[in-house]
Write a protein that holds these residues in place. Structure first.
Motif, mmCIF file in Angstrom:
data_model
loop_
_atom_site.group_PDB
_atom_site.id
_atom_site.type_symbol
_atom_site.label_atom_id
_atom_site.label_comp_id
_atom_site.label_asym_id
_atom_site.label_seq_id
_atom_site.Cartn_x
_atom_site.Cartn_y
_atom_site.Cartn_z
ATOM 1 N N ARG A 48 -8.009 -3.747 2.797
ATOM 2 C CA ARG A 48 -6.793 -3.965 1.998
ATOM 3 C C ARG A 48 -7.116 -4.109 0.520
ATOM 4 N NH1 ARG A 48 -2.738 -8.074 5.191
ATOM 5 N NH2 ARG A 48 -2.111 -6.583 6.791
ATOM 6 N N ARG A 49 -8.176 -4.833 0.200
ATOM 7 C CA ARG A 49 -8.562 -5.013 -1.202
ATOM 8 C C ARG A 49 -8.953 -3.675 -1.824
ATOM 9 N NH1 ARG A 49 -13.859 -7.374 -3.716
ATOM 10 N NH2 ARG A 49 -13.146 -7.760 -5.812
ATOM 11 N N GLY A 50 -9.704 -2.882 -1.093
ATOM 12 C CA GLY A 50 -10.095 -1.562 -1.592
ATOM 13 C C GLY A 50 -8.885 -0.673 -1.818
ATOM 14 N N TYR A 51 -7.910 -0.719 -0.915
ATOM 15 C CA TYR A 51 -6.702 0.075 -1.071
ATOM 16 C C TYR A 51 -5.933 -0.358 -2.315
ATOM 17 C CZ TYR A 51 -2.040 1.911 -0.239
ATOM 18 O OH TYR A 51 -0.833 2.533 -0.390
ATOM 19 N N ARG A 52 -5.797 -1.675 -2.508
ATOM 20 C CA ARG A 52 -5.085 -2.167 -3.698
ATOM 21 C C ARG A 52 -5.805 -1.763 -4.977
ATOM 22 N NH1 ARG A 52 -4.596 -7.251 -0.936
ATOM 23 N NH2 ARG A 52 -6.275 -7.976 -2.263
ATOM 24 N N ARG A 54 -7.861 0.859 -5.454
ATOM 25 C CA ARG A 54 -7.692 2.297 -5.677
ATOM 26 C C ARG A 54 -6.312 2.613 -6.213
ATOM 27 N NH1 ARG A 54 -10.572 2.440 -0.957
ATOM 28 N NH2 ARG A 54 -8.702 2.681 0.298
ATOM 29 N N ARG A 55 -5.289 1.951 -5.670
ATOM 30 C CA ARG A 55 -3.916 2.183 -6.139
ATOM 31 C C ARG A 55 -3.760 1.733 -7.586
ATOM 32 N NH1 ARG A 55 0.224 -0.670 -2.557
ATOM 33 N NH2 ARG A 55 -0.554 -2.417 -3.761
ATOM 34 N N GLU A 56 -4.357 0.592 -7.947
ATOM 35 C CA GLU A 56 -4.279 0.101 -9.321
ATOM 36 C C GLU A 56 -4.995 1.058 -10.283
ATOM 37 O OE1 GLU A 56 -5.560 -3.765 -12.016
ATOM 38 O OE2 GLU A 56 -6.053 -3.718 -9.888
ATOM 39 N N VAL A 57 -6.167 1.552 -9.910
ATOM 40 C CA VAL A 57 -6.894 2.495 -10.762
ATOM 41 C C VAL A 57 -6.084 3.775 -10.937
ATOM 42 C CG1 VAL A 57 -8.943 3.987 -10.834
ATOM 43 C CG2 VAL A 57 -9.178 1.569 -10.304
ATOM 44 N N GLN A 58 -5.456 4.231 -9.872
ATOM 45 C CA GLN A 58 -4.643 5.441 -9.953
ATOM 46 C C GLN A 58 -3.450 5.234 -10.892
ATOM 47 O OE1 GLN A 58 -2.915 6.640 -6.228
ATOM 48 N NE2 GLN A 58 -2.773 8.779 -6.846
ATOM 49 N N GLU A 59 -2.798 4.068 -10.804
ATOM 50 C CA GLU A 59 -1.677 3.777 -11.706
ATOM 51 C C GLU A 59 -2.142 3.709 -13.154
ATOM 52 O OE1 GLU A 59 0.174 0.222 -10.323
ATOM 53 O OE2 GLU A 59 0.896 1.143 -8.472
ATOM 54 N N LEU A 60 -3.298 3.090 -13.396
ATOM 55 C CA LEU A 60 -3.815 3.005 -14.762
ATOM 56 C C LEU A 60 -4.174 4.384 -15.303
ATOM 57 C CD1 LEU A 60 -6.022 -0.194 -14.486
ATOM 58 C CD2 LEU A 60 -3.846 0.054 -15.690
ATOM 59 N N ARG A 61 -4.694 5.260 -14.454
ATOM 60 C CA ARG A 61 -4.994 6.622 -14.899
ATOM 61 C C ARG A 61 -3.728 7.378 -15.253
ATOM 62 N NH1 ARG A 61 -9.719 8.081 -10.572
ATOM 63 N NH2 ARG A 61 -11.392 7.002 -11.684
ATOM 64 N N HIS A 62 -2.678 7.194 -14.449
ATOM 65 C CA HIS A 62 -1.404 7.840 -14.771
ATOM 66 C C HIS A 62 -0.843 7.316 -16.087
ATOM 67 C CE1 HIS A 62 -1.033 10.281 -11.232
ATOM 68 N NE2 HIS A 62 -1.131 9.233 -10.414
#
Length: 103
Positions: A48-52, A54-62
């Motif tokens: 779960r921590r890894g998923y969160r 990855r999602r945060e990094v993806q949002e920051l990249r966007h």
């Protein structure tokens, strides 16, 4: 609730014999089960921590892609392109003009 038993059991694994009581075998199994449940719980938390993350990094990249960047200005001094000194600054030193280190 464990009942008392004086019966011994012999466990044999990898060529090693181990004499253990029935209650000892029960509690060893209970401890192994608890360790398994704890390990699965920790694995679940890590996934779960890894998923969160990855999602945060993806949002920051966007967000970084959507943010306009100012025009990049060249770093350094403002030197005219036809200046002969600026051409020499980037060139390697001429060995014929250098003095020897040990006279």
């Amino acid at each position: 609730m464990a009942t008392s038993s004086a019966d011994d059991a012999t466990l044999e694994a990898f060529g090693v014999d181990l004499d253990i009581t029935v209650a000892g075998a029960f509690f060893a199994g209970a401890a192994n089960t608890a360790a398994l449940i704890l390990g699965l719980w920790l694995l679940k938390k890590g996934v779960r921590r890894g998923y969160r993350r990855r999602r945060e990094v993806q949002e920051l990249r966007h967000q970084a892609d959507a943010t306009p960047t100012p025009a990049a200005e060249p770093a350094g001094r403002d030197i005219p392109a036809d200046d002969p000194v600026s051409d020499q600054a980037d060139a390697p030193p001429d060995p014929a003009t250098q003095r020897p280190a040990n006279p």
